[in-house]
Design a protein around this motif. Sequence first.
Motif, PDB file in Angstrom:
ATOM      1  N   ILE A  69       0.862  -1.178   0.000  1.00 48.88           N
ATOM      2  CA  ILE A  69       0.000   0.000   0.000  1.00 48.88           C
ATOM      3  C   ILE A  69       0.897   1.227   0.000  1.00 48.88           C
ATOM      4  CG2 ILE A  69      -1.783   1.292   1.227  1.00 48.88           C
ATOM      5  CD1 ILE A  69      -2.761  -1.347   0.085  1.00 48.88           C
ATOM      6  N   VAL A  70       0.726   2.075  -1.009  1.00 45.34           N
ATOM      7  CA  VAL A  70       1.623   3.223  -1.168  1.00 45.34           C
ATOM      8  C   VAL A  70       0.959   4.536  -0.779  1.00 45.34           C
ATOM      9  CG1 VAL A  70       2.974   2.087  -2.966  1.00 45.34           C
ATOM     10  CG2 VAL A  70       0.979   3.475  -3.603  1.00 45.34           C
ATOM     11  N   GLN A  71      -0.341   4.525  -0.563  1.00 45.49           N
ATOM     12  CA  GLN A  71      -1.010   5.782  -0.207  1.00 45.49           C
ATOM     13  C   GLN A  71      -2.170   5.509   0.734  1.00 45.49           C
ATOM     14  OE1 GLN A  71      -1.918   8.438  -3.487  1.00 45.49           O
ATOM     15  NE2 GLN A  71      -3.692   9.278  -2.405  1.00 45.49           N
ATOM     16  N   GLY A  95     -21.224  17.684  16.301  1.00 47.89           N
ATOM     17  CA  GLY A  95     -21.862  17.104  15.124  1.00 47.89           C
ATOM     18  C   GLY A  95     -21.614  15.616  15.030  1.00 47.89           C
ATOM     19  N   ASN A  96     -22.182  15.016  13.992  1.00 42.91           N
ATOM     20  CA  ASN A  96     -21.953  13.609  13.670  1.00 42.91           C
ATOM     21  C   ASN A  96     -21.107  13.560  12.401  1.00 42.91           C
ATOM     22  OD1 ASN A  96     -23.659  12.404  15.759  1.00 42.91           O
ATOM     23  ND2 ASN A  96     -25.370  13.279  14.620  1.00 42.91           N
ATOM     24  N   PHE A  97     -20.004  12.822  12.445  1.00 40.72           N
ATOM     25  CA  PHE A  97     -19.021  12.888  11.372  1.00 40.72           C
ATOM     26  C   PHE A  97     -18.774  11.510  10.747  1.00 40.72           C
ATOM     27  CE2 PHE A  97     -18.129  16.275  14.387  1.00 40.72           C
ATOM     28  CZ  PHE A  97     -18.121  17.392  13.559  1.00 40.72           C
ATOM     29  N   ASP A  98     -18.930  11.448   9.415  1.00 39.48           N
ATOM     30  CA  ASP A  98     -18.517  10.270   8.662  1.00 39.48           C
ATOM     31  C   ASP A  98     -16.986  10.266   8.566  1.00 39.48           C
ATOM     32  OD1 ASP A  98     -21.235  10.073   8.275  1.00 39.48           O
ATOM     33  OD2 ASP A  98     -21.186  10.637   6.157  1.00 39.48           O
ATOM     34  N   VAL A  99     -16.403   9.087   8.625  1.00 36.66           N
ATOM     35  CA  VAL A  99     -14.946   8.955   8.474  1.00 36.66           C
ATOM     36  C   VAL A  99     -14.670   8.017   7.304  1.00 36.66           C
ATOM     37  CG1 VAL A  99     -12.802   8.188   9.545  1.00 36.66           C
ATOM     38  CG2 VAL A  99     -14.514   9.397  10.917  1.00 36.66           C
ATOM     39  N   THR A 100     -13.776   8.454   6.417  1.00 38.05           N
ATOM     40  CA  THR A 100     -13.448   7.692   5.207  1.00 38.05           C
ATOM     41  C   THR A 100     -11.949   7.408   5.161  1.00 38.05           C
ATOM     42  OG1 THR A 100     -15.273   8.684   3.952  1.00 38.05           O
ATOM     43  CG2 THR A 100     -13.462   7.731   2.678  1.00 38.05           C
ATOM     44  N   LEU A 101     -11.610   6.177   4.773  1.00 37.06           N
ATOM     45  CA  LEU A 101     -10.211   5.804   4.536  1.00 37.06           C
ATOM     46  C   LEU A 101     -10.078   5.321   3.102  1.00 37.06           C
ATOM     47  CD1 LEU A 101      -7.306   5.326   5.408  1.00 37.06           C
ATOM     48  CD2 LEU A 101      -8.016   3.094   6.321  1.00 37.06           C
ATOM     49  N   ILE A 102      -9.147   5.921   2.368  1.00 38.72           N
ATOM     50  CA  ILE A 102      -8.873   5.559   0.973  1.00 38.72           C
ATOM     51  C   ILE A 102      -7.440   5.043   0.885  1.00 38.72           C
ATOM     52  CG2 ILE A 102      -8.794   6.384  -1.413  1.00 38.72           C
ATOM     53  CD1 ILE A 102     -10.546   8.779  -0.433  1.00 38.72           C
TER      54      ILE A 102
END
Length: 204
Positions: A69-71, A95-102
């Motif tokens: 995994i490079v990024q 607030g309510n926060f979505d969390v995203t991992l790419i």
Amino acid sequence: NQPQHTYETNGSFDVSLTVTDANGCVATQVLPDLIELDAPDVSLTSDAVPSCPPLTVNFTGAAQSDTTIVQWEWLFGDGSSATTQNASYIYTQSGNFDVTLIVVDAKGCTDTLTEPQLVTIFDRPVADFAVSDSGICVPATISLTDTSTSAGVPIVSYTYDVSGGGQFNIPNPSIAFNTAGAYTIQQIIEDVNGCRDTATQNID
């Protein structure tokens, strides 16, 4: 003909071509394992619990892949981001926060995971109180009136600390002063979520 097909999952896929001529004769060719797909499979964990701001949340990223995994890219849901495998972030707004991992691997393959409303930050109450009078002669009694506000949840604890000694644990206390001087009154409130705020006024 040049057909196109979109592969939605990882795996090895045979490709076959069948042709039929004008006489009805049929021929088929199969190419075993012609397509091999192994995109990364991302996952994430955190120690987030519903709390008051500021809240520090630690995130851990992981990905299954047949290459490096490079990024790594985190999106914390409030416009902020990070580019490390593991991240720590301080939420300062409610607030309510979505969390995203790419993630992106060495072959350029990507995977994205979003955890909806993973982080919940409560609104903090705002402490405030009114003083009935100041600049008066002793002995005197001054009334305090709570004017604090909260975002739809009850305030469950009140504390007034008076410099020189004295503490009161009701919303609207009356305080007797028998000695002349300047005094500081600090109000501390706490709501049902455990969020706190303070307000201070000086009396002389």
